[in-house]
Design a protein around this motif. Structure first.
Motif, PDB file in Angstrom:
ATOM      1  N   ARG A 157       0.833  -1.206   0.000  1.00 48.23           N
ATOM      2  CA  ARG A 157       0.000   0.000   0.000  1.00 48.23           C
ATOM      3  C   ARG A 157       0.867   1.255   0.000  1.00 48.23           C
ATOM      4  O   ARG A 157       2.032   1.232   0.392  1.00 48.23           O
ATOM      5  CB  ARG A 157      -0.914   0.022   1.224  1.00 48.23           C
ATOM      6  N   SER A 158       0.289   2.357  -0.432  1.00 45.41           N
ATOM      7  CA  SER A 158       0.968   3.644  -0.321  1.00 45.41           C
ATOM      8  C   SER A 158       1.252   3.929   1.147  1.00 45.41           C
ATOM      9  O   SER A 158       0.378   3.789   2.005  1.00 45.41           O
ATOM     10  CB  SER A 158       0.084   4.745  -0.906  1.00 45.41           C
ATOM     11  N   GLY A 159       2.491   4.284   1.453  1.00 49.72           N
ATOM     12  CA  GLY A 159       2.904   4.487   2.836  1.00 49.72           C
ATOM     13  C   GLY A 159       3.399   3.226   3.511  1.00 49.72           C
ATOM     14  O   GLY A 159       3.839   3.273   4.665  1.00 49.72           O
ATOM     15  N   GLY A 160       3.344   2.102   2.783  1.00 47.40           N
ATOM     16  CA  GLY A 160       3.827   0.844   3.336  1.00 47.40           C
ATOM     17  C   GLY A 160       5.344   0.766   3.333  1.00 47.40           C
ATOM     18  O   GLY A 160       6.038   1.629   2.785  1.00 47.40           O
ATOM     19  N   GLU A 198      11.362   6.444  -0.192  1.00 47.14           N
ATOM     20  CA  GLU A 198      12.304   7.146   0.680  1.00 47.14           C
ATOM     21  C   GLU A 198      12.841   6.138   1.683  1.00 47.14           C
ATOM     22  O   GLU A 198      12.140   5.202   2.065  1.00 47.14           O
ATOM     23  CB  GLU A 198      11.662   8.342   1.372  1.00 47.14           C
ATOM     24  N   ASN A 199      14.087   6.328   2.080  1.00 45.40           N
ATOM     25  CA  ASN A 199      14.703   5.289   2.899  1.00 45.40           C
ATOM     26  C   ASN A 199      15.701   5.850   3.886  1.00 45.40           C
ATOM     27  O   ASN A 199      16.159   6.989   3.766  1.00 45.40           O
ATOM     28  CB  ASN A 199      15.401   4.256   2.005  1.00 45.40           C
ATOM     29  N   VAL A 200      16.043   5.010   4.847  1.00 47.72           N
ATOM     30  CA  VAL A 200      17.206   5.237   5.697  1.00 47.72           C
ATOM     31  C   VAL A 200      17.952   3.909   5.738  1.00 47.72           C
ATOM     32  O   VAL A 200      17.374   2.852   5.956  1.00 47.72           O
ATOM     33  CB  VAL A 200      16.819   5.727   7.109  1.00 47.72           C
ATOM     34  N   ASN A 209      18.116  -1.872   5.157  1.00 45.14           N
ATOM     35  CA  ASN A 209      17.609  -0.756   4.369  1.00 45.14           C
ATOM     36  C   ASN A 209      16.116  -0.645   4.662  1.00 45.14           C
ATOM     37  O   ASN A 209      15.328  -1.530   4.295  1.00 45.14           O
ATOM     38  CB  ASN A 209      17.864  -0.978   2.874  1.00 45.14           C
ATOM     39  N   LEU A 210      15.733   0.412   5.345  1.00 47.42           N
ATOM     40  CA  LEU A 210      14.342   0.641   5.736  1.00 47.42           C
ATOM     41  C   LEU A 210      13.726   1.620   4.740  1.00 47.42           C
ATOM     42  O   LEU A 210      14.182   2.757   4.626  1.00 47.42           O
ATOM     43  CB  LEU A 210      14.280   1.196   7.157  1.00 47.42           C
ATOM     44  N   VAL A 211      12.699   1.172   4.041  1.00 44.98           N
ATOM     45  CA  VAL A 211      12.185   1.879   2.863  1.00 44.98           C
ATOM     46  C   VAL A 211      10.685   2.099   2.988  1.00 44.98           C
ATOM     47  O   VAL A 211       9.940   1.182   3.344  1.00 44.98           O
ATOM     48  CB  VAL A 211      12.467   1.055   1.587  1.00 44.98           C
ATOM     49  N   ARG A 212      10.251   3.313   2.676  1.00 44.74           N
ATOM     50  CA  ARG A 212       8.823   3.646   2.656  1.00 44.74           C
ATOM     51  C   ARG A 212       8.388   3.886   1.215  1.00 44.74           C
ATOM     52  O   ARG A 212       9.057   4.571   0.449  1.00 44.74           O
ATOM     53  CB  ARG A 212       8.549   4.903   3.479  1.00 44.74           C
ATOM     54  N   LYS A 213       7.241   3.316   0.859  1.00 45.33           N
ATOM     55  CA  LYS A 213       6.642   3.549  -0.457  1.00 45.33           C
ATOM     56  C   LYS A 213       5.801   4.814  -0.390  1.00 45.33           C
ATOM     57  O   LYS A 213       4.825   4.878   0.356  1.00 45.33           O
ATOM     58  CB  LYS A 213       5.781   2.350  -0.869  1.00 45.33           C
ATOM     59  N   ASN A 214       6.185   5.807  -1.177  1.00 47.16           N
ATOM     60  CA  ASN A 214       5.473   7.086  -1.120  1.00 47.16           C
ATOM     61  C   ASN A 214       4.175   7.100  -1.903  1.00 47.16           C
ATOM     62  O   ASN A 214       3.266   7.858  -1.578  1.00 47.16           O
ATOM     63  CB  ASN A 214       6.376   8.198  -1.669  1.00 47.16           C
ATOM     64  N   SER A 215       4.112   6.303  -2.964  1.00 43.35           N
ATOM     65  CA  SER A 215       2.900   6.323  -3.793  1.00 43.35           C
ATOM     66  C   SER A 215       2.735   4.991  -4.492  1.00 43.35           C
ATOM     67  O   SER A 215       3.615   4.134  -4.441  1.00 43.35           O
ATOM     68  CB  SER A 215       2.992   7.438  -4.829  1.00 43.35           C
TER      69      SER A 215
END
Length: 215
Positions: A157-160, A198-200, A209-215
């Protein structure tokens, strides 16, 4: 086998000692993995396990896809933080590891949240097209890391979140020599430059690698 510590061993031990311990059943799982299974270094361990639990709690995650389960330590760590109706679907190709893990799932109050799918992960992912996930945890065969991200991207999902373990790959990302090294280098570069992500990048254990799905 993983190379010697990527950070000072004393610092690594200090971080381990100052991290909330796992429940007794998970400590038993660690001991049994070391005694009974080959390549016990594949087990994620306390710091990664508690990180996964905390991320799951903070993100209010309910649905997780785990690619590469091994003996079930990370799956139980995630399940511990899920609500009663939460679900972890685990992809695993080793029947012995599945049998071992299930024996611990059956003893855990959180084991009912875990569903194991036997077979190649990419084949399993193709059967999940109607599902949506809040988080994907990747810790399987390294040469397919980039393929796993591409295959699961539409399912998140977006934000996942994507959590990529072994993202430093024993330091080989600095001097890639084979297909596995190169696959992880390409994945890390793609994540860092993709505007949809976006990630850190955390230098924890073998890299997360911690990654967020923006869209």
């Amino acid at each position: 086998m993983m190379k010697d510590f990527l950070v000072n061993p004393a610092i690594d031990q200090y971080c381990f000692d100052q991290t909330t311990p796992e429940p007794p059943l998970l400590q038993e799982l660690i001991d049994a993995t070391n005694e009974q299974m080959g390549y016990p270094v594949k087990l994620s361990g306390r710091i990664i396990g508690r990180l996964l639990k905390l991320i799951t709690q903070l993100s209010q995650t309910k649905t997780v896809l785990e690619i590469g389960m091994f003996t079930g330590y990370s799956a139980l760590s995630i399940a511990e933080a899920l609500p009663e109706d939460g679900k972890v679907i685990c992809c695993e190709t080793n029947p012995r590891a599945i049998e071992f893990a299930q024996s611990f799932f059956d003893r855990s109050p959180h084991g009912h949240k875990i569903e194991v799918r036997f077979g190649k992960a990419l084949d399993t992912i193709n059967t999940l097209r109607d599902l949506q996930f809040d988080m994907v945890f990747v810790d399987a065969d390294k040469k397919n890391y980039f393929n796993y991200l591409k295959a699961t991207f539409p399912l998140v999902r977006s934000g996942g979140l994507f959590v990529i373990d072994n993202a430093l790959w024993q330091g080989n990302v600095l001097n890639p020599n084979d297909e596995r090294d190169q696959a992880i280098v390409e994945l890390n570069q793609h994540i860092a430059t993709n505007p949809q992500l976006e990630n850190v990048f955390l230098s924890v254990r073998d890299g997360v690698n911690l990654v967020r799905k923006n869209s």
